[in-house]
Write a protein that holds these residues in place. Structure first.
Motif, PDB file in Angstrom:
ATOM      1  N   VAL A 153       3.582 -11.458   1.197  1.00 52.36           N
ATOM      2  CA  VAL A 153       2.656 -11.149   0.111  1.00 52.36           C
ATOM      3  C   VAL A 153       3.262  -9.986  -0.658  1.00 52.36           C
ATOM      4  O   VAL A 153       3.647  -8.977  -0.078  1.00 52.36           O
ATOM      5  N   ARG A 154       3.376 -10.177  -1.970  1.00 51.97           N
ATOM      6  CA  ARG A 154       4.050  -9.159  -2.782  1.00 51.97           C
ATOM      7  C   ARG A 154       3.024  -8.374  -3.601  1.00 51.97           C
ATOM      8  O   ARG A 154       2.418  -8.898  -4.523  1.00 51.97           O
ATOM      9  N   VAL A 155       2.830  -7.136  -3.179  1.00 56.79           N
ATOM     10  CA  VAL A 155       1.863  -6.244  -3.818  1.00 56.79           C
ATOM     11  C   VAL A 155       2.614  -5.282  -4.738  1.00 56.79           C
ATOM     12  O   VAL A 155       3.652  -4.757  -4.352  1.00 56.79           O
ATOM     13  N   MET A 156       2.114  -5.082  -5.918  1.00 52.33           N
ATOM     14  CA  MET A 156       2.679  -4.045  -6.803  1.00 52.33           C
ATOM     15  C   MET A 156       1.692  -2.877  -6.865  1.00 52.33           C
ATOM     16  O   MET A 156       0.481  -3.086  -6.921  1.00 52.33           O
ATOM     17  N   THR A 157       2.234  -1.679  -6.840  1.00 55.11           N
ATOM     18  CA  THR A 157       1.375  -0.506  -7.002  1.00 55.11           C
ATOM     19  C   THR A 157       2.010   0.457  -7.998  1.00 55.11           C
ATOM     20  O   THR A 157       3.183   0.298  -8.365  1.00 55.11           O
ATOM     21  N   HIS A 158       1.235   1.429  -8.391  1.00 58.30           N
ATOM     22  CA  HIS A 158       1.682   2.406  -9.405  1.00 58.30           C
ATOM     23  C   HIS A 158       1.337   3.791  -8.898  1.00 58.30           C
ATOM     24  O   HIS A 158       0.322   3.986  -8.259  1.00 58.30           O
ATOM     25  N   CYS A 159       2.221   4.743  -9.153  1.00 53.83           N
ATOM     26  CA  CYS A 159       2.009   6.110  -8.716  1.00 53.83           C
ATOM     27  C   CYS A 159       1.961   6.163  -7.188  1.00 53.83           C
ATOM     28  O   CYS A 159       2.611   5.357  -6.497  1.00 53.83           O
ATOM     29  N   ASN A 160       1.240   7.133  -6.656  1.00 58.01           N
ATOM     30  CA  ASN A 160       1.077   7.190  -5.186  1.00 58.01           C
ATOM     31  C   ASN A 160      -0.407   7.332  -4.898  1.00 58.01           C
ATOM     32  O   ASN A 160      -1.033   8.319  -5.293  1.00 58.01           O
ATOM     33  N   ALA A 161      -0.903   6.324  -4.224  1.00 63.87           N
ATOM     34  CA  ALA A 161      -2.300   6.371  -3.760  1.00 63.87           C
ATOM     35  C   ALA A 161      -2.294   5.983  -2.289  1.00 63.87           C
ATOM     36  O   ALA A 161      -3.063   5.130  -1.841  1.00 63.87           O
ATOM     37  N   GLY A 162      -1.368   6.591  -1.574  1.00 61.09           N
ATOM     38  CA  GLY A 162      -1.249   6.353  -0.133  1.00 61.09           C
ATOM     39  C   GLY A 162      -1.761   7.545   0.637  1.00 61.09           C
ATOM     40  O   GLY A 162      -2.565   8.340   0.119  1.00 61.09           O
ATOM     41  N   TRP A 163      -1.263   7.690   1.871  1.00 58.07           N
ATOM     42  CA  TRP A 163      -1.794   8.793   2.679  1.00 58.07           C
ATOM     43  C   TRP A 163      -1.389  10.140   2.104  1.00 58.07           C
ATOM     44  O   TRP A 163      -2.030  11.154   2.361  1.00 58.07           O
ATOM     45  N   LEU A 164      -0.352  10.184   1.254  1.00 58.51           N
ATOM     46  CA  LEU A 164       0.022  11.457   0.626  1.00 58.51           C
ATOM     47  C   LEU A 164      -1.018  11.909  -0.396  1.00 58.51           C
ATOM     48  O   LEU A 164      -1.014  13.062  -0.825  1.00 58.51           O
ATOM     49  N   ALA A 165      -1.881  11.037  -0.799  1.00 55.23           N
ATOM     50  CA  ALA A 165      -2.851  11.389  -1.845  1.00 55.23           C
ATOM     51  C   ALA A 165      -4.261  11.536  -1.297  1.00 55.23           C
ATOM     52  O   ALA A 165      -5.210  11.736  -2.048  1.00 55.23           O
ATOM     53  N   THR A 166      -4.371  11.391   0.019  1.00 55.75           N
ATOM     54  CA  THR A 166      -5.714  11.405   0.623  1.00 55.75           C
ATOM     55  C   THR A 166      -5.637  12.081   1.993  1.00 55.75           C
ATOM     56  O   THR A 166      -4.608  12.657   2.351  1.00 55.75           O
TER      57      THR A 166
END
Ligand SMILES: CSC[C@H]1O[C@H](OP(=O)(O)O)[C@H](O)[C@@H]1O
Length: 352
Positions: A153-166
């Motif tokens: 499954v190919r997901v595209m994301t933008h910026c960082n909204a991972g654990w570094l942002a929360t």
């Protein structure tokens, strides 16, 4: 199996607020011990700590830190004002400060420090749980795609909204981590996200977590969607208006347009604390303008971790540097919250 968070992005003891200095990543992992209100405000303003939910929690810790020295009304109000002035767009910052004010203002000064520490810790704990719930609701979307097509499954994301942002597994990346933990074959297109290049933070996170990914120039996104190489787009959010219009990192809107033009589902992942029910629509969301040198100069670290700067445009080059844009609700397939995947126009059901 849950994917471990390699390092806490924020921790608090009485006299210190400890953050991961995100301006040193992806080259070096540096923890900063912030010992004053001004240091916490600077860390948010300079994006040493960044990401809507994380800056909210960090500001809450900053209020508790400020009350270490004195807990009178003037000290409390100064802390709320200083931290509230750091960044205008991410509503989580203002939501967290309003929550601290609601709890602390009615208390006698002698009770405020303990209450502030309790509330800051509660905000941290809640965000971890919220991220996990967002992950599970997003996992259902990814699993449905995995059942209907072979290969990753190919997901595209933008910026960082991972654990570094929360405080937990993030918002946009939490479904990715949940899919990895569920054994689903997944790959992430990581958009570099000029000018501050938070996509490099996402690539670093995914490498640390063993998730397959490819770093792309922001402008490659449309072609990849046109070629059918993207199954869905998931981004974070800094403020969702009551009608579902959503502010997120600059460039998000362009991905939403390309997704709509190519029939690619476009999701926002955001906790309810990112929904501003008092904000009627996207036009009412304040958009942060940042310093032009973020566009004119590349900022990095050298091999020993010292800051390195490479000027790519003359210092007198006029610039425009809005840090966020607004995606209209009509371009958003759904908003993945801790309560489930919402259609943008149905957010009122979540209002407190
Ligand atoms: C879950 S983070 C939400 C949001 O915050 C980031 O902005 P910044 O890096 O300027 O703090 C980015 O827009 C993320 O999508």
């Amino acid at each position: 199996m849950s994917v471990p968070i390699p390092a806490p992005t924020l921790s608090r003891d009485g006299a210190r607020v400890r953050i991961l200095d995100q301006t040193a990543l992806p080259h070096h992992r540096v923890t900063l011990a912030l010992d004053s209100l001004d240091a916490v405000a600077h860390a948010i303003r300079s994006m040493q700590v960044r990401g809507a939910p994380l800056i909210g929690a960090t500001a809450a810790c900053g209020v508790a830190l400020a009350l270490q020295t004195a807990a009178d009304d003037a000290t409390l109000e100064h802390a709320l004002t200083e931290l509230g002035a750091t960044r205008p767009t991410a509503v989580n910052l203002h939501w967290a400060l309003a929550r601290m004010a609601r709890v602390l203002r009615p208390l006698p000064p002698t009770e405020r420090l303990a209450a502030a520490e309790r509330e800051a810790d509660a905000i941290i704990t809640e965000d971890i749980a919220t991220n996990a719930a967002i992950g599970q609701h997003g996992l259902a979307l990814i699993a449905a795609i995995a059942q209907n097509r072979p290969g990753p499954v190919r997901v595209m994301t933008h910026c960082n909204a991972g654990w570094l942002a929360t405080l937990g597994h993030g918002t946009a990346l939490s479904p990715v981590y949940a899919a990895q933990a569920a054994g689903i074959d997944i790959e992430v297109w990581v958009s570099e996200t000029r000018p501050r290049n938070q996509g490099l933070l996402t690539a670093w996170e995914l490498r640390e977590s063993g998730v397959a990914h490819r770093l792309i120039a922001d402008n490659a996104a449309g072609l990849l969607m046109m070629r059918g190489e993207v199954d869905l787009v998931i981004t974070g959010a800094d403020r969702v208006a009551a009608n579902g219009d959503t502010a997120n990192k600059i460039g998000t809107y362009l991905k939403a347009l390309a997704a709509a033009d190519n029939g690619v589902p476009f999701y926002i992942a955001a906790p309810v604390s990112t929904i501003d029910f008092a904000c009627p629509n996207g036009a009412a969301i304040p958009i942060e303008d940042r310093d032009g040198d973020e566009v004119r100069v590349l900022h990095g670290r050298d091999a020993i971790g010292a800051t390195a700067q490479l000027r790519i445009a003359p210092a007198d080059t006029a610039t425009g540097n809005p840090a966020f844009d607004v995606t209209p609700a009509a371009r958003i397939t759904g908003i993945i919250t801790e309560h489930g995947v919402m259609v943008p126009h149905a957010l009122a059901t979540l209002a407190p």
